[in-house]
Write a protein that holds these residues in place. Structure first.
Motif, PDB file in Angstrom:
ATOM      1  N   PRO A 122      33.244 -23.283   3.705  1.00 57.86           N
ATOM      2  CA  PRO A 122      32.083 -22.658   4.291  1.00 57.86           C
ATOM      3  C   PRO A 122      32.017 -22.966   5.819  1.00 57.86           C
ATOM      4  O   PRO A 122      32.508 -23.818   6.359  1.00 57.86           O
ATOM      5  CB  PRO A 122      30.916 -23.690   3.771  1.00 57.86           C
ATOM      6  CG  PRO A 122      31.570 -24.079   2.631  1.00 57.86           C
ATOM      7  CD  PRO A 122      33.039 -24.160   2.708  1.00 57.86           C
ATOM      8  N   ASP A 123      31.374 -22.133   6.690  1.00 60.43           N
ATOM      9  CA  ASP A 123      31.131 -22.384   7.887  1.00 60.43           C
ATOM     10  C   ASP A 123      30.361 -23.159   8.345  1.00 60.43           C
ATOM     11  O   ASP A 123      30.319 -23.721   9.378  1.00 60.43           O
ATOM     12  CB  ASP A 123      30.643 -20.788   8.751  1.00 60.43           C
ATOM     13  CG  ASP A 123      31.587 -19.530   8.328  1.00 60.43           C
ATOM     14  OD1 ASP A 123      32.741 -19.533   8.269  1.00 60.43           O
ATOM     15  OD2 ASP A 123      31.043 -18.403   8.098  1.00 60.43           O
ATOM     16  N   ASN A 124      29.093 -23.401   7.361  1.00 55.58           N
ATOM     17  CA  ASN A 124      28.185 -24.206   7.639  1.00 55.58           C
ATOM     18  C   ASN A 124      27.432 -24.615   6.309  1.00 55.58           C
ATOM     19  O   ASN A 124      27.186 -23.666   5.550  1.00 55.58           O
ATOM     20  CB  ASN A 124      27.424 -23.742   8.589  1.00 55.58           C
ATOM     21  CG  ASN A 124      26.068 -24.398   9.074  1.00 55.58           C
ATOM     22  OD1 ASN A 124      26.213 -25.812   9.178  1.00 55.58           O
ATOM     23  ND2 ASN A 124      24.816 -24.158   9.098  1.00 55.58           N
ATOM     24  N   ASP A 181      23.975 -26.098   5.727  1.00 59.10           N
ATOM     25  CA  ASP A 181      22.682 -26.672   6.080  1.00 59.10           C
ATOM     26  C   ASP A 181      21.777 -27.381   4.967  1.00 59.10           C
ATOM     27  O   ASP A 181      21.068 -26.568   4.333  1.00 59.10           O
ATOM     28  CB  ASP A 181      22.116 -25.512   6.909  1.00 59.10           C
ATOM     29  CG  ASP A 181      20.756 -26.002   7.720  1.00 59.10           C
ATOM     30  OD1 ASP A 181      20.375 -27.189   7.174  1.00 59.10           O
ATOM     31  OD2 ASP A 181      20.302 -25.272   8.589  1.00 59.10           O
ATOM     32  N   HIS A 215      18.039 -27.051   5.266  1.00 60.56           N
ATOM     33  CA  HIS A 215      17.379 -25.715   5.080  1.00 60.56           C
ATOM     34  C   HIS A 215      17.899 -24.911   3.639  1.00 60.56           C
ATOM     35  O   HIS A 215      17.392 -23.907   3.469  1.00 60.56           O
ATOM     36  CB  HIS A 215      17.448 -24.715   6.145  1.00 60.56           C
ATOM     37  CG  HIS A 215      16.890 -24.975   7.624  1.00 60.56           C
ATOM     38  ND1 HIS A 215      17.471 -25.571   8.610  1.00 60.56           N
ATOM     39  CD2 HIS A 215      15.525 -25.026   7.661  1.00 60.56           C
ATOM     40  CE1 HIS A 215      16.615 -26.026   9.605  1.00 60.56           C
ATOM     41  NE2 HIS A 215      15.420 -25.587   9.025  1.00 60.56           N
ATOM     42  N   THR A 247      20.862 -23.941   3.036  1.00 59.84           N
ATOM     43  CA  THR A 247      21.567 -22.771   3.015  1.00 59.84           C
ATOM     44  C   THR A 247      22.932 -23.128   3.213  1.00 59.84           C
ATOM     45  O   THR A 247      23.530 -24.120   3.656  1.00 59.84           O
ATOM     46  CB  THR A 247      21.091 -21.831   4.257  1.00 59.84           C
ATOM     47  OG1 THR A 247      21.244 -22.595   5.455  1.00 59.84           O
ATOM     48  CG2 THR A 247      19.784 -21.469   4.187  1.00 59.84           C
ATOM     49  N   ILE A 248      23.880 -22.314   2.892  1.00 62.21           N
ATOM     50  CA  ILE A 248      25.399 -22.261   3.065  1.00 62.21           C
ATOM     51  C   ILE A 248      25.669 -20.960   3.677  1.00 62.21           C
ATOM     52  O   ILE A 248      25.329 -19.821   3.392  1.00 62.21           O
ATOM     53  CB  ILE A 248      25.902 -22.519   1.913  1.00 62.21           C
ATOM     54  CG1 ILE A 248      27.669 -22.716   2.218  1.00 62.21           C
ATOM     55  CG2 ILE A 248      25.773 -21.368   0.865  1.00 62.21           C
ATOM     56  CD1 ILE A 248      28.489 -23.333   0.800  1.00 62.21           C
ATOM     57  N   THR A 249      26.582 -20.868   4.704  1.00 64.42           N
ATOM     58  CA  THR A 249      27.172 -19.894   5.569  1.00 64.42           C
ATOM     59  C   THR A 249      28.569 -19.683   5.281  1.00 64.42           C
ATOM     60  O   THR A 249      29.106 -20.816   5.379  1.00 64.42           O
ATOM     61  CB  THR A 249      26.931 -19.752   6.792  1.00 64.42           C
ATOM     62  OG1 THR A 249      25.281 -20.062   7.160  1.00 64.42           O
ATOM     63  CG2 THR A 249      27.302 -18.618   7.496  1.00 64.42           C
ATOM     64  N   LYS A 265      24.806 -15.771   5.455  1.00 64.82           N
ATOM     65  CA  LYS A 265      24.114 -16.762   4.917  1.00 64.82           C
ATOM     66  C   LYS A 265      23.380 -16.681   3.697  1.00 64.82           C
ATOM     67  O   LYS A 265      22.807 -15.511   3.235  1.00 64.82           O
ATOM     68  CB  LYS A 265      23.043 -16.788   6.018  1.00 64.82           C
ATOM     69  CG  LYS A 265      22.067 -18.103   5.936  1.00 64.82           C
ATOM     70  CD  LYS A 265      21.037 -18.000   7.157  1.00 64.82           C
ATOM     71  CE  LYS A 265      20.269 -19.278   7.310  1.00 64.82           C
ATOM     72  NZ  LYS A 265      19.439 -19.431   8.401  1.00 64.82           N
ATOM     73  N   ASN A 300      21.052 -18.793   0.640  1.00 66.66           N
ATOM     74  CA  ASN A 300      20.053 -19.727   0.196  1.00 66.66           C
ATOM     75  C   ASN A 300      20.655 -20.327  -1.037  1.00 66.66           C
ATOM     76  O   ASN A 300      21.067 -19.838  -2.062  1.00 66.66           O
ATOM     77  CB  ASN A 300      18.721 -19.194  -0.045  1.00 66.66           C
ATOM     78  CG  ASN A 300      17.820 -20.123  -0.353  1.00 66.66           C
ATOM     79  OD1 ASN A 300      17.717 -20.360  -1.226  1.00 66.66           O
ATOM     80  ND2 ASN A 300      16.808 -20.090   0.480  1.00 66.66           N
ATOM     81  N   ASN A 352      20.106 -13.390   0.317  1.00 62.00           N
ATOM     82  CA  ASN A 352      20.940 -13.931  -0.633  1.00 62.00           C
ATOM     83  C   ASN A 352      20.820 -15.156  -1.109  1.00 62.00           C
ATOM     84  O   ASN A 352      20.484 -16.132  -0.550  1.00 62.00           O
ATOM     85  CB  ASN A 352      22.276 -13.975   0.449  1.00 62.00           C
ATOM     86  CG  ASN A 352      22.535 -12.722   0.647  1.00 62.00           C
ATOM     87  OD1 ASN A 352      22.531 -11.639   0.228  1.00 62.00           O
ATOM     88  ND2 ASN A 352      23.324 -12.601   2.038  1.00 62.00           N
TER      89      ASN A 352
END
Length: 98
Positions: free
Chosen positions: A35-37, A39, A42, A44-46, A51, A53, A79
């Protein structure tokens, strides 16, 4: 034009729009990689700039820097995760696919 012809055209247009919305909402995919991020605040995963949810998935349990397979579906323009699993395959290590 007769009123019945106009009514039929309006109904057909309405069904076409509803069909396009259903197709759009059923979109989604699968991403593999790190994963890039993540969070947690919030939910979320990017991955690969996409992005997603977390929905009902506990993203706090994910390990940053570890590879995952994330499956998601587009629901109302958002998403949403449908499944997350560690990517144990060495064949796809470090790659991301859509």
């Amino acid at each position: 034009m007769r009123a019945s012809t106009i009514t039929t055209l309006i109904a057909a247009l309405g069904l076409s729009v509803a069909g396009c919305t259903a197709i759009k909402n059923s979109g989604g995919g699968e991403l593999r990689g790190t994963p890039d991020n993540i969070d947690v605040a919030h939910n979320t995963i990017t991955m690969d700039g996409v992005k997603i949810n977390g929905g009902g998935y506990p993203l706090a349990n994910l390990t940053p820097g570890s590879p995952y397979v994330v499956r998601y579906q587009n629901q109302g323009g958002v998403n949403v995760v449908t499944d997350i699993a560690p990517d144990d395959s060495r064949m796809h290590h470090g790659t991301t696919t859509r």
